[in-house]
Write a protein that holds these residues in place. Structure first.
Motif, PDB file in Angstrom:
ATOM      1  N   ASP A 186      34.755  39.903  37.691  1.00 58.18           N
ATOM      2  CA  ASP A 186      36.019  39.266  37.339  1.00 58.18           C
ATOM      3  C   ASP A 186      37.119  39.891  38.192  1.00 58.18           C
ATOM      4  O   ASP A 186      37.435  41.075  38.035  1.00 58.18           O
ATOM      5  N   ARG A 219      37.030  33.817  40.062  1.00 63.47           N
ATOM      6  CA  ARG A 219      36.644  34.908  39.163  1.00 63.47           C
ATOM      7  C   ARG A 219      35.683  35.871  39.850  1.00 63.47           C
ATOM      8  O   ARG A 219      36.024  37.016  40.087  1.00 63.47           O
ATOM      9  N   GLU A 268      33.722  32.789  43.610  1.00 61.40           N
ATOM     10  CA  GLU A 268      33.169  31.689  42.822  1.00 61.40           C
ATOM     11  C   GLU A 268      31.733  31.351  43.221  1.00 61.40           C
ATOM     12  O   GLU A 268      31.462  30.371  43.919  1.00 61.40           O
TER      13      GLU A 268
END
Length: 408
Positions: free
Chosen positions: A129, A147, A168
């Motif tokens: 993250d 993320r 991603e």
């Protein structure tokens, strides 16, 4: 003591016992799948390395690196940041963003946040993250959500040259250690390809410099020959003609001799202007070359023309156009000196975002209707060769105005 009962054979509905050979086959099947996948990724990596190494244009190589990286690890978005001498980002190339998204983001990143952290600490980084990392500063408005993250530095000759940024992972998963390893391998090959492109560009520049040196040597030789041979012979011929004027009794013959001497003087001035053009560096600023030409032809005119510049004259005009402008001005001013009987000339060079406009205005006697038009046709031909136009007409209150308009 009763005997141990024999095990009954399994019935049709009974579960089959899990024997070691079944475990071995299952493990072998899994390993075969991994080997096949690894071989496919290795083949994809080799294809990517061959692809980025097949070009010697640096910009094309950078774009191919980003696309290959995204393909190898199934990343939706990718970017390659090129470092400048101060540690910031000199260039930032992306993949996966639409044109509208790129336009909405505005200026490219300056190298803060996670990007800046990898610049400061040039080591591979994998994040589940992005927002949870202490160096994260968030995204600007209009930025697509990102993320998962994988960042790998690119080194050229053991020096950090740039960084690959991938975000991603497709399918919602995270980037793995295998993804990191394969991107590191790609980054190593990219460093070699980038270094080769830079060396090629340096060699090409050196070759271009050598070719330019040969051109200037040829120009210098031609200029010396024109000055030492042609101009000197013309000058001697003019002196000989002047020396026999007193031997001629017919006024008409005297006038013709004087006219011939004037034509020889004009030809000498034209040759001197042409020699100036030969010795002019094509990379010199346009305003400098125009002023230099005027300093040469002022002796032919008998006065110095006024010169005006408007717009980005020195930065907005390409080399081929500069060369033609100089040639057109030389011919136009020579014609003014030989035929216009002018007392004043104004040269204006104006550059806009669309075109270059050059005007030469004199206060002379104008162009007679019966005058030969070969020189004017030549000026028009030069403009047309650049996709432009040439016009001429009467100036106010007297004289002639010449105008060229050339698209940029």
């Amino acid at each position: 003591m009763s005997p141990t009962p024999e095990p009954e054979p399994p019935g049709p509905g009974s579960p089959r016992p899990h024997v070691p050979i079944d475990e071995l086959l299952a493990d072998l099947s899994s390993r075969v799948d991994e080997i096949v996948m690894d071989r496919e990724r290795l083949r994809a990596l080799l294809d990517a390395v061959i692809g980025i190494g097949s070009d010697l244009e640096l910009a094309a190589i950078l774009d191919r690196i980003v696309v290959a990286a995204c393909t190898l690890v199934d990343a939706r978005y990718g970017a390659l940041g090129v470092l400048d001498d101060s540690g910031g980002l000199a260039d930032f190339r992306t993949h996966g963003l639409t044109d509208d998204e790129v336009a909405a983001l505005g200026e490219p990143p300056a190298g803060r946040g996670i990007l800046g952290h990898i610049i400061d600490v040039p080591e591979p980084m994998r994040l589940a993250d992005l927002g949870s990392h202490p160096a994260s500063v968030g995204f600007p408005p209009g930025h697509p959500p990102m993320r998962t993250f994988l960042g790998v530095p690119i080194r050229v000759r053991d020096k950090a040259w740039g960084n690959l940024y991938l975000t991603e992972k497709q399918g919602g998963g995270q980037f793995t250690a295998d993804d990191e390893a394969i991107i590191q391998a790609l980054a190593a090959a990219a460093g070699v390809a980038i270094d080769n492109a830079r060396l090629y560009n340096e060699l090409a520049a050196s070759q271009a410099d050598r070719e330019r040196l040969l051109i200037f040597r040829d120009r210098d030789r031609i200029g010396r020959d024109l000055h030492d041979l042609v101009i000197q012979r013309l000058f001697a011929t003019g002196l000989q003609l002047q020396s026999v004027i007193h031997l001629v009794d017919t006024p008409e013959a005297t006038d013709r001799i004087n006219t011939a001497v004037d034509e020889i003087d004009g030809a000498i001035s034209d040759l001197r202007a042409a020699i100036f053009s030969l010795h002019t560096d094509t990379e010199q600023q346009l305003s400098t070359t125009v002023r230099g030409l005027i300093s040469v032809v002022r002796h032919q005119l008998g006065f110095a023309p006024d010169v005006k510049f408007q717009g980005p004259v020195d930065s907005g005009v390409s080399e081929p156009v500069r060369i033609e402008v100089l040639a057109m001005l030389r011919e136009a001013l020579s014609n003014v000196a030989r035929h216009a009987q002018a007392k004043h000339v104004t040269v204006t060079v104006s550059v806009s975002t669309q075109d270059l406009t050059v005007t030469v205005v004199d206060d002379g006697c104008g162009i007679p209707p019966t005058a030969p038009r070969r020189g004017l046709a030549n000026l028009a031909s030069r403009a047309e060769s650049l996709g432009g136009t040439f016009t001429f007409g009467d100036a106010e209150p007297t004289g002639t105005e010449l105008r060229w308009c050339i698209p940029l």
